[in-house]
Design a protein around this motif. Structure first.
Motif, PDB file in Angstrom:
ATOM      1  N   GLN A 142      -4.374  -9.796  40.210  1.00  0.00           N
ATOM      2  CA  GLN A 142      -4.802 -10.025  41.587  1.00  0.00           C
ATOM      3  C   GLN A 142      -6.088  -9.250  41.876  1.00  0.00           C
ATOM      4  O   GLN A 142      -6.293  -8.165  41.349  1.00  0.00           O
ATOM      5  CB  GLN A 142      -3.713  -9.562  42.556  1.00  0.00           C
ATOM      6  N   ASN A 143      -6.919  -9.836  42.723  1.00  0.00           N
ATOM      7  CA  ASN A 143      -8.145  -9.164  43.126  1.00  0.00           C
ATOM      8  C   ASN A 143      -7.834  -8.270  44.326  1.00  0.00           C
ATOM      9  O   ASN A 143      -7.757  -8.721  45.469  1.00  0.00           O
ATOM     10  CB  ASN A 143      -9.227 -10.192  43.498  1.00  0.00           C
ATOM     11  N   SER A 154     -10.472  -8.051  47.276  1.00  0.00           N
ATOM     12  CA  SER A 154     -10.421  -9.198  48.188  1.00  0.00           C
ATOM     13  C   SER A 154      -9.238  -9.099  49.151  1.00  0.00           C
ATOM     14  O   SER A 154      -9.375  -9.348  50.349  1.00  0.00           O
ATOM     15  CB  SER A 154     -10.341 -10.495  47.382  1.00  0.00           C
ATOM     16  N   GLU A 167     -18.712 -11.962  41.741  1.00  0.00           N
ATOM     17  CA  GLU A 167     -18.309 -10.818  42.573  1.00  0.00           C
ATOM     18  C   GLU A 167     -18.791  -9.484  41.991  1.00  0.00           C
ATOM     19  O   GLU A 167     -18.967  -8.514  42.729  1.00  0.00           O
ATOM     20  CB  GLU A 167     -16.778 -10.780  42.712  1.00  0.00           C
ATOM     21  N   TYR A 168     -19.015  -9.445  40.695  1.00  0.00           N
ATOM     22  CA  TYR A 168     -19.400  -8.188  40.051  1.00  0.00           C
ATOM     23  C   TYR A 168     -20.707  -7.645  40.636  1.00  0.00           C
ATOM     24  O   TYR A 168     -20.820  -6.445  40.910  1.00  0.00           O
ATOM     25  CB  TYR A 168     -19.526  -8.400  38.540  1.00  0.00           C
ATOM     26  N   TYR A 208     -20.030  -6.198  43.980  1.00  0.00           N
ATOM     27  CA  TYR A 208     -19.319  -4.921  43.897  1.00  0.00           C
ATOM     28  C   TYR A 208     -20.270  -3.789  43.543  1.00  0.00           C
ATOM     29  O   TYR A 208     -20.160  -2.677  44.076  1.00  0.00           O
ATOM     30  CB  TYR A 208     -18.193  -5.002  42.876  1.00  0.00           C
ATOM     31  N   GLU A 264     -11.133  -2.870  39.844  1.00  0.00           N
ATOM     32  CA  GLU A 264     -11.507  -4.258  39.569  1.00  0.00           C
ATOM     33  C   GLU A 264     -12.587  -4.338  38.481  1.00  0.00           C
ATOM     34  O   GLU A 264     -12.525  -5.218  37.610  1.00  0.00           O
ATOM     35  CB  GLU A 264     -12.005  -4.934  40.854  1.00  0.00           C
ATOM     36  N   LYS A 280     -10.944  -3.741  35.229  1.00  0.00           N
ATOM     37  CA  LYS A 280     -10.231  -4.956  34.825  1.00  0.00           C
ATOM     38  C   LYS A 280     -11.175  -5.979  34.220  1.00  0.00           C
ATOM     39  O   LYS A 280     -10.905  -6.586  33.172  1.00  0.00           O
ATOM     40  CB  LYS A 280      -9.515  -5.567  36.029  1.00  0.00           C
ATOM     41  N   MET A 281     -12.346  -6.180  34.873  1.00  0.00           N
ATOM     42  CA  MET A 281     -13.325  -7.152  34.376  1.00  0.00           C
ATOM     43  C   MET A 281     -13.795  -6.775  32.976  1.00  0.00           C
ATOM     44  O   MET A 281     -13.950  -7.634  32.098  1.00  0.00           O
ATOM     45  CB  MET A 281     -14.526  -7.212  35.312  1.00  0.00           C
TER      46      MET A 281
END
Length: 444
Positions: A110-111, A114, A391-392, A395, A435, A438-439
């Motif tokens: 899950q993000n 967000s 999104e990176y 961020y 996040e 995770k990426m």
């Protein structure tokens, strides 16, 4: 054999634990319930730390050692336990959350960024819609944009900071994804910032927002200068249209800062002068601090001021530490903070977390904190992500904005002792840290 009909299964509702947790936290930091953080701040911080499975970093351990040394040495000048324990009550969650590192946890795909921002957006939108109604009903007041945030403590300034962070998030997402929907959402939160207006916070926001685009390249410098000019002009005319009295008040404040003198100048600046006069003459106090809560921190005033924070009478102490009594309390007491005479504004508040770090925890602590702060930012932004999602980029921009914004807030007021602001910013930083980690693992 007769057919046996099994009983129908009851309807099952799947509750997203993250959405539920984040919504409750958004309510705590974005409504009148934030007053409860006076009691539960460390518990909420511990909950976030454990839920995200963060690890205590080496930076936290070193800073904790310096805090312990400062605390130990300060006992030679007096116990002042209420001052010191209250200051540590705010400092320890701040240090552990800020420098915590993600473990091997991937949060079920899950993000979390967000989810958290959606929860914040709901609470902020409720605040803003009610705030607009309040402004319409009381258009002559500069402080009517409150929503359900309440006037406790930082008052509408905290709501403005919440809207600033939401604007930055949605605007950076717009730049990364070109989604017009996100652009309009960001403009809604920007308009809410102007409706509330918080002069010092607005200055910090504009500087952080501009520097988030800044790179040491000619084209980037030109872009940053252009954004700076457009931002300043837009804010000036927005204030001239919506709140001209606020604009005149802040221009007058700027003139008084420029025309500084020790007798009649802004007491916030005088507080820095007092530090320079008092602390360097004592090597121990200069290097290691006079002890938590013993100079100009919010904790010092909560415990040592007889006329402020009277609702927390159980914290009060009639015994004032030397540096607080001689160099901070004289700048902020019931003889020189008349609202009617405009003596209680931002320029006269002798508060600054940077100054509290220097005076109460020492020059060495402040030096290490600054270095670790920079190194931690570099550590997060240098995580390698291959084939990164859109999104990176957003961020990375938001991280840069928040690290600069937080640093400026710590310089201008005692923000590390405002749990509703620290939880807002630190949770977002940690969620983005998670996040991005995770990426990097998914694309590795």
């Amino acid at each position: 054999m007769d057919n046996v009909i099994a009983p129908e299964s009851p309807i099952q509702f799947k509750v997203n634990k993250w959405a539920l947790s984040f919504f409750l936290i958004a309510i705590l930091i974005g409504t009148f319930l934030r007053i409860s953080l006076l009691v539960i701040y460390p518990l909420v911080s511990l909950f976030i730390f454990l839920q995200l499975k963060l690890r205590v970093s080496k930076y936290s351990i070193v800073l904790l050692g310096l805090i312990g040394l400062s605390l130990f040495l300060s006992f030679f000048s007096g116990w002042y336990l209420k001052y010191k324990l209250l200051s540590l009550y705010y400092m320890l969650p701040f240090i552990f959350l800020l420098f915590g590192n993600p473990g091997k946890y991937l949060a079920d795909g899950q993000n979390l960024v967000s989810i958290f921002f959606k929860c914040l957006s709901v609470i902020a939108t409720i605040n803003n819609m009610i705030g607009v109604i309040q402004v319409i009903r009381n258009p002559t007041s500069d402080d009517s944009f409150i929503g359900i945030y309440s006037t406790y403590s930082i008052s509408m300034g905290g709501l403005v900071i919440l809207n600033m962070v939401l604007f930055a998030y949605y605007f950076y997402l717009y730049l990364a994804t070109k989604s017009k929907k996100r652009l309009w959402i960001s403009l809604f939160f920007l308009a809410s910032c102007v409706m509330g207006f918080y002069g010092g916070g607005l200055v910090a926001f504009v500087i952080a927002f501009i520097l988030s685009f800044f790179r040491l390249r000619f084209s980037a410098i030109i872009k940053s200068v252009f954004i700076s000019l457009v931002s300043i002009v837009a804010i000036y005319y927005a204030l001239a249209w919506l709140k001209p009295s606020v604009l005149r008040y802040n221009i007058a404040n700027i003139k008084k800062v420029v025309q500084f003198d020790l007798q009649n100048g802004p007491r916030k600046v005088i507080a820095f002068h007092n530090y320079g006069v008092a602390y360097p003459s004592n090597v121990k106090d200069f290097l290691f601090g006079s002890g938590p809560g013993t100079f100009n921190s919010r904790s010092a005033f909560m415990v040592g001021s007889p006329s402020f924070f009277t609702a927390v009478s159980f914290l009060k102490s009639g015994n004032q530490p030397y540096y607080f009594r001689e160099y901070a309390y004289t700048l902020w007491n019931d003889t020189n903070t008349s609202q009617a005479l405009f003596q209680d504004g931002f320029r006269n508040q002798p508060f600054s977390s940077l100054l509290a770090f220097l005076g109460e925890y020492g020059f060495l602590f402040t030096l290490f904190f600054g270095w670790f702060y920079y190194r931690h930012y570099r550590q997060i932004t240098h995580i390698q992500v291959i084939n990164a999602p859109p999104e990176y980029a957003a961020y990375r921009k938001l991280l840069k904005f928040l690290f600069i914004f937080l640093l400026l807030l710590l310089c201008m007021d005692n923000f590390y002792e405002y749990p509703e602001i620290m939880l807002l910013i630190l949770i977002i930083i940690k969620l983005m840290h998670v996040e991005i980690t995770k990426m990097s693992r998914i694309t590795a």
